[in-house]
Design an enzyme around this catalytic site. Structure first.
Site, mmCIF file in Angstrom:
data_model
loop_
_atom_site.group_PDB
_atom_site.id
_atom_site.type_symbol
_atom_site.label_atom_id
_atom_site.label_comp_id
_atom_site.label_asym_id
_atom_site.label_seq_id
_atom_site.Cartn_x
_atom_site.Cartn_y
_atom_site.Cartn_z
ATOM 1 N N VAL A 1 0.866 -1.177 0.000
ATOM 2 C CA VAL A 1 0.000 0.000 0.000
ATOM 3 C C VAL A 1 0.903 1.228 0.000
ATOM 4 C CG1 VAL A 1 -1.759 1.298 1.251
ATOM 5 C CG2 VAL A 1 -1.858 -1.194 1.216
ATOM 6 N N ALA B 1 4.575 4.100 2.942
ATOM 7 C CA ALA B 1 4.037 2.884 2.319
ATOM 8 C C ALA B 1 4.219 1.731 3.295
ATOM 9 C CB ALA B 1 4.794 2.578 1.032
ATOM 10 N N LYS B 2 3.613 0.616 3.016
ATOM 11 C CA LYS B 2 3.860 -0.594 3.796
ATOM 12 C C LYS B 2 3.520 -1.795 2.947
ATOM 13 C CE LYS B 2 5.121 -1.650 8.039
ATOM 14 N NZ LYS B 2 6.036 -0.852 8.872
ATOM 15 N N GLY B 3 4.237 -2.890 3.187
ATOM 16 C CA GLY B 3 3.939 -4.120 2.461
ATOM 17 C C GLY B 3 3.757 -5.249 3.437
#
Ligand code: NAD
Length: 417
Positions: free
Chosen positions: A61, A106-108
Site C-alpha cells: 500500500v 508505504a507498507k507491504g
C-alpha cells in the site's frame, strides 16, 4: 496482533480526522490524505520444498508521496491483512514527515507464517513478491525495508531480484541490507538510539536528571536491549526489563550486557542472578521516571493505564498504547513521547542508507550518529512546539506536525490535471 486490522485502520483515520479538525484543513485535502494513492494486492505462487504449490496473498500500500518516494517496511505474518497494511502505510507517511526526511509512506505485507517455512521457501516467496512489485517499487519510487519477521537477508534477496530484473546493481531500492551489500553502519541500533535521545530530551524538558534516572523497559530485543545499553552508558539506571517470558528488577540498576549474556545462555531475561523476577504487568506499573515499551502493540490499555506510575512513557514499540489508555494517561498528566517520533530513528538511518547508496559513498559511524542525534533533537523540539501551540499532548502534537507538512506538500503540488 491484539487489535484487528479493521479497528486499527479506523483508529488511524479517526486520528487523522481529529488532526484535520484542529488544523482546520480543507475537506478536500482531508479526503485526499485518507485515501492511499495506490494499493497492490498480489497472489504469490510459491513452490514449497515438498514440491507442492502454495499461493500466498501479498500487499503493497503506497499511501502518499507528496514529500518524496514512498518508504516503508515489509511484514511477513499470519495476521497481515489489507486494513492493517493500509493503517501502517498511513502511519509511515506521518513518521517520515515528523522527522522531516524526504520520503512518503508505504507498507507491504505477505500473509504467511515464516516460522513454519524453510529458508529456501522464504527466498522463493521474497523473490516472487519482489518481481511482482517490480513496476511499482524503485530507488525513486518506493523503497521497502524490514518489519516484523523480515530481516537483512530478505532485504538482500529483494535487492538482488530487483537488480537482476533491472540489469544493474541497485542497492538503493531497499534499506536495512547487510553491510556487505550497501547496508549502513548503525542501522541495527538506530531505533534504540532515537528512543534514547527522546528520553534525554524529555528529561531536559520535564526537569528530570538523566544521570541516575530510573528506567523500565518492556521487551529485550533489538530496540529494548540497545536502548538499555545506550541509556546505561549515558548514566541512567535500568531497574527492570522483560521479554515474552517475564521480567526482572533490581532497584540498584541492571547491567544490560550481562543481562543479554544471560538471555543468550538461557533463552530469557528471567532468573538472572542479580535481580528478582517480576511479572510483565508489574513492570508496566513500577514507580519510575521512564517507561519504555519496546515489545509489541496494545500493552498499555484501559485496564492498566490508571495504574501507571512512570513520569514519562517513551514509545519504542509501534502502537503500545491503546486510544482509551491514551485518554486516561493524558487526564493523569503522564507524559507520552509517541511512537511516530520516538522510534523514527530507524527510518531516519534507513534514509541515510539510501543517501549513501545514491552517492556511492559510505559514512562513518560517528557521522551517522551525529546526524541522527541532531535530527531527533530537532523533531522532538518541533513536536513539543506543536503540542504547546495547540495545547495537546505530544502524540497529537507529532500528528499535527506531520499532517501539516504533508498537507502543505499536497497543496503546493496541486491536483493534476
Ligand atoms: P524484537 O523481535 O527484536 O524484540 C521484541 C522483544 O519483545 C523480544 O524480547 C520479545 O521477547 C519481547 N516481547 C514479545 N512479547 C512480549 C510481551 N508480551 N511482554 C514483554 N516482552 C515481549 O523486535 P524489535 O525490533 O526490538 O521491535 C520492538 C518494537 O519496536 C516493535 O513494536 C517494532 O514494531 C518497533 N520498532 C522497531 C524498529 C526496529 O528498527 N527494530 C523500528 C521501529 C519500530
Amino acid at each position: 496482533m491484539n487489535v484487528s486490522g479493521h479497528q486499527f485502520l479506523e483508529d488511524v483515520l479517526r486520528q487523522l480526522d481529529e488532526a484535520a479538525e484542529i488544523l482546520e484543513l480543507d475537506d478536500s485535502i482531508r479526503e485526499f490524505l485518507r485515501a492511499p494513492k495506490r494499493t497492490v494486492i498480489l497472489s504469490i505462487p510459491v513452490r514449497m520444498d515438498d514440491g507442492s504449490i502454495k499461493v500466498f496473498t501479498g500487499y503493497r500500500v503506497q499511501h502518499n508521496n507528496a514529500r518524496g518516494p514512498f518508504k516503508g517496511g515489509i511484514r511477513y505474518h499470519p495476521s497481515v491483512d489489507l486494513d492493517e497494511v493500509t493503517a501502517l502505510a498511513i502511519l509511515m507517511t506521518w513518521k517520515t514527515a515528523v522527522v522531516d526526511i524526504p520520503f512518503g509512506g508505504a507498507k507491504g505485507g505477505v500473509k504467511c507464517n515464516p516460522k513454519e517455512m524453510s529458508r529456501s521457501e522464504l527466498e522463493r516467496l521474497t523473490r516472487r513478491y519482489t518481481a511482482a512489485l517490480f513496476d511499482v517499487i524503485g530507488p525513486h519510487i518506493d523503497i521497502p525495508a524490514p518489519d516484523v519477521y523480515t530481516d537483512e537477508q530478505i532485504m538482500a534477496w529483494i535487492m538482488d531480484t530487483y537488480s537482476q530484473l533491472k540489469g544493474e546493481p541497485t542497492p538503493e531500492v531497499v534499506t536495512g541490507k547487510p553491510i556487505s551489500v550497501g547496508g549502513s553502519e548503525c542501522r541495527k541500533e538506530a531505533t534504540a538510539y532515537g528512543v534514547s535521545v527522546c528520553v534525554r530530551e524529555a528529561a531536559r524538558e520535564y526537569g528530570l536528571e538523566l544521570k541516575g534516572a530510573s528506567i523500565a523497559i518492556q521487551g529485550y530485543g533489538n530496540v529494548g536491549f540497545n536502548a538499555a545499553k545506550i541509556l546505561h552508558d549515558w548514566g541512567a539506571k535500568i531497574v527492570a526489563v522483560s521479554d515474552s517470558k517475564g521480567g526482572i528488577i533490581n532497584r540498584d540498576g541492571l547491567n544490560p550486557l550481562k543481562v543479554m549474556e544471560h538471555k543468550k545462555r538461557t533463552g530469557s531475561v528471567i532468573n538472572y542472578e542479580d535481580a528478582e523476577n517480576i511479572a510483565n504487568e508489574e513492570l508496566l506499573t513500577l514507580d519510575i521516571d521512564f517507561l519504555i515499551p519496546a515489545a509489541i502493540e496494545g500493552q498499555i490499555t484501559g485496564k492498566n493505564a490508571d495504574k501507571i506510575r512512570a513520569k514519562v512513557i517513551v514509545e519504542g514499540a509501534n502502537g503500545p498504547t491503546t486510544p482509551e489508555a491514551d485518554r486516561i494517561l493524558q487526564e493523569r498528566d503522564v507524559k507520552v513521547v509517541p511512537d511516530i517520533l520516538a522510534n523514527a530513528g530507524g527510518v531516519t538511518v534507513s534514509y541515510f542508507e539510501w543517501v549513501q547508496n545514491v552517492q556511492k559513498f559510505r559514512w562513518e559511524r560517528d557521522e551517522i550518529l551525529m546526524r541522527l542525534d541532531k535530527r531527533m533533537v530537532k523533531s522532538f523540539k518541533d513536536t513539543l512546539e506543536y503540542s504547546k501551540r495547540y495545547e495537546t499532548g505530544m502524540r497529537m502534537g507529532a500528528l499535527l506536525l506531520a499532517v501539516k507538512r504533508v498537507a502543505e506538500a499536497v497543496e503546493s503540488l496541486g491536483i493534476w490535471p
